[in-house]
Write an enzyme that holds these catalytic residues in place. Structure first.
Site: not given
Lengths: 354, 354
Positions: B51-53, B203, B244, B254
């Site tokens: 995950r994480g753009a 997260q 994001d 986000n």
């Protein structure tokens, strides 16, 4: 939805024992603890088996009579001594909720009056049990009145957001912040409740969502960090929360996160209401700055779900409460009516006309 | 504390396989998934193993080459067809992060150019692998530059609050929002980081607190609903988050909760910064209103960590993201420098001078 379904009773007095719903087990298990000693009551308060400022006060009152029962044989002086000793001891269970101290002071004052009357110790003990029962019964009526007043601020079709649990489980019955929802449901007034889950102990998910859902009230569970998005969506027309202590200037101590909700409500033009009995208002505390804020163990955050969710050794900050400054509070709803700013004047008036 | 300790790499390309750190297992277990097919990559993105753009974009790029490898035998047309088909498929894994579409578009455009050049399919495939590796390598350099620019907004002794994880684990290395903390630590600049745990998937607790703590950086974990109290205490001088997708007008999508943090920061006079690469800025999205917001399963809230924490059957609202309007964003920090309002003008300029 019209319903007469009421929340579970968080505490029952059997005549010799305190039955306490173990709220740590909710919503998975409905289990009552059977408490025979003030030490067990202290531990139940400390460990959050019972929580909510009014319910803590009631539990502590019964804790005193459990402690003084055995001292009856020693005569009135020994009995009064036992009452005072156990009241002082029970006051150490949690630092923030003023109802705890209010209930214990009331029990001690009653015991002193009884002892001074010259009655034998066993009569004193019986009368003191009736005092605890009176605190319990008065709380139910108080909450019903709070609900009636709160309902005048709400209208059919509104969305209302609440934080933590100031419901039937936090009091003897009805709750404070949740009381209007029970009354509205009984009268066919439709309200849509948004319940913040309320980390770390999840009182909103485990208790508020639980008690409203089981009573057939329209409730939507959200995480605390979703409240802002829900407000921006226009789904919320009022916020209503309980409190553990209101200072003389109208500053409000309540579950951590309440202050943030109040700031968000103001930013979105949504009124922010606090519901509580007069026993939660402490004119001896000038402002919120004088309210002690309990810090709780890191493990509530790092392994609160039964599984480790944070790295070992990481620093954690876990305040149990925060203070919402009076300027964010649009009204305080009590059993004696709705109080508006300026609170330093109007809260004092409330007690003068008691 | 000076340290050269870097975060774990969230993804490695072996030449024929994508190794992905399974972030769902953190902080308890450090386990790498070994992915051989685009379907496995799709599932890893969908289920939040990665995950994480930026990291999603890189993983998807490798997903494309895993999908086109076998099509080499069919000749260039069949190969190009496989590239396009797998890019379209991988684009369905998650809807909000624009880097995913940016990386897939870049891969498709490169494949079209390669096919048009008349090169044989195996050469095209080799060159396309290098394109994915380039996206990966460029991300590291991009993040280092974002960190340098961000650091100019911070000063020794500051407290900085962050939400979710825009760290080394969300990117190829360093992260976006967390990049300045790594650079500061290397240079002996003391910053105190407050990490929101970021419900429901945590997260902040599992990833941000984990990666900063293991790198020896001063980090304090809090629940999302404590951010307001921490700000009021005066412990935070800046907020910095990732994103994001940034719309052309500066609206920022986000992780859910970001908008609330931005409102709280404004109320406390604390600057709110967004850190992201240019690939996250989408000039084709006019405003935040056009950004699709993914809703995720209720179970993330009701039984997120192995234990049921809400009543069965209760309604749940679980948006994965929110949109912070541009008016709350003091600056957007990119690899090309710091952008200030008016964003509709200044974001466009950023691309013109590329």
């Amino acid at each position: 939805m019209t319903t007469t379904h009421q929340p579970l009773s968080p505490l029952n007095w059997t005549g010799s024992q305190l039955e306490l719903l173990d709220q740590r087990q909710l919503p998975e298990r409905i289990e009552y603890l059977h408490l025979d000693t003030p030490e067990e009551v202290w531990e139940a308060i400390r460990s959050l088996a019972v929580r909510g400022a009014p319910a803590i006060g009631i539990a502590a009152a019964y804790g005193v009579v459990l402690g003084s029962a055995k001292a009856v044989q020693g005569g009135t002086d020994a009995w009064l001594d036992a009452v005072k000793r156990h009241a002082e001891y029970l006051a150490t269970s949690r630092p923030t909720a003023v109802n705890l101290f209010w209930a214990l002071d009331r029990m001690t004052a009653r015991a002193e009056a009884l002892a001074a009357s010259g009655a034998p110790a066993d009569s004193c003990q019986e009368a003191l049990v009736r005092e605890a029962e009176a605190i319990h019964a008065e709380d139910i009526e108080t909450n019903r009145l709070i609900g009636e007043h709160a309902l005048t601020l709400l209208a059919d079709g509104m969305g209302v957001l609440t934080h933590c649990n100031a419901g039937g489980l936090a009091t003897a019955k009805y709750g404070t912040a949740l009381a209007p929802f029970y009354l509205a449901a009984e009268r066919g007034i439709k309200l849509r409740v948004f319940a913040d889950e309320t980390r770390p102990v999840l009182q909103g998910a485990r208790l508020t969502a639980f008690e409203l859902h089981q009573a057939g009230i329209d409730v939507t569970l959200i995480c605390d960090n979703m409240a802002a998005a829900v407000m921006r969506s226009g789904w919320v027309q009022a916020v209503i929360v309980g409190t553990d202590r209101v200072a003389a200037n109208g500053d409000v101590a309540n579950k951590i996160g309440t202050y943030g909700v109040a700031v968000l409500a103001k930013a979105h033009g949504i009124p922010f209401y606090v519901a509580c009995p007069l026993s939660t208002i402490d004119l001896n505390t000038p402002t919120g700055a004088e309210i002690p804020i309990e810090e709780r163990p890191a493990e509530e955050i790092t392994e609160g779900f039964g599984r480790r969710t944070a790295p070992h050794g990481v620093r954690v900050y876990n305040p149990a409460f925060d203070v919402t400054p009076a300027e964010y509070v649009d009204a305080i709803i009590t059993e004696k009516g709705i109080v508006r700013p300026p609170y330093d004047v109007n809260l004092r008036k409330l007690f003068e006309t008691r």
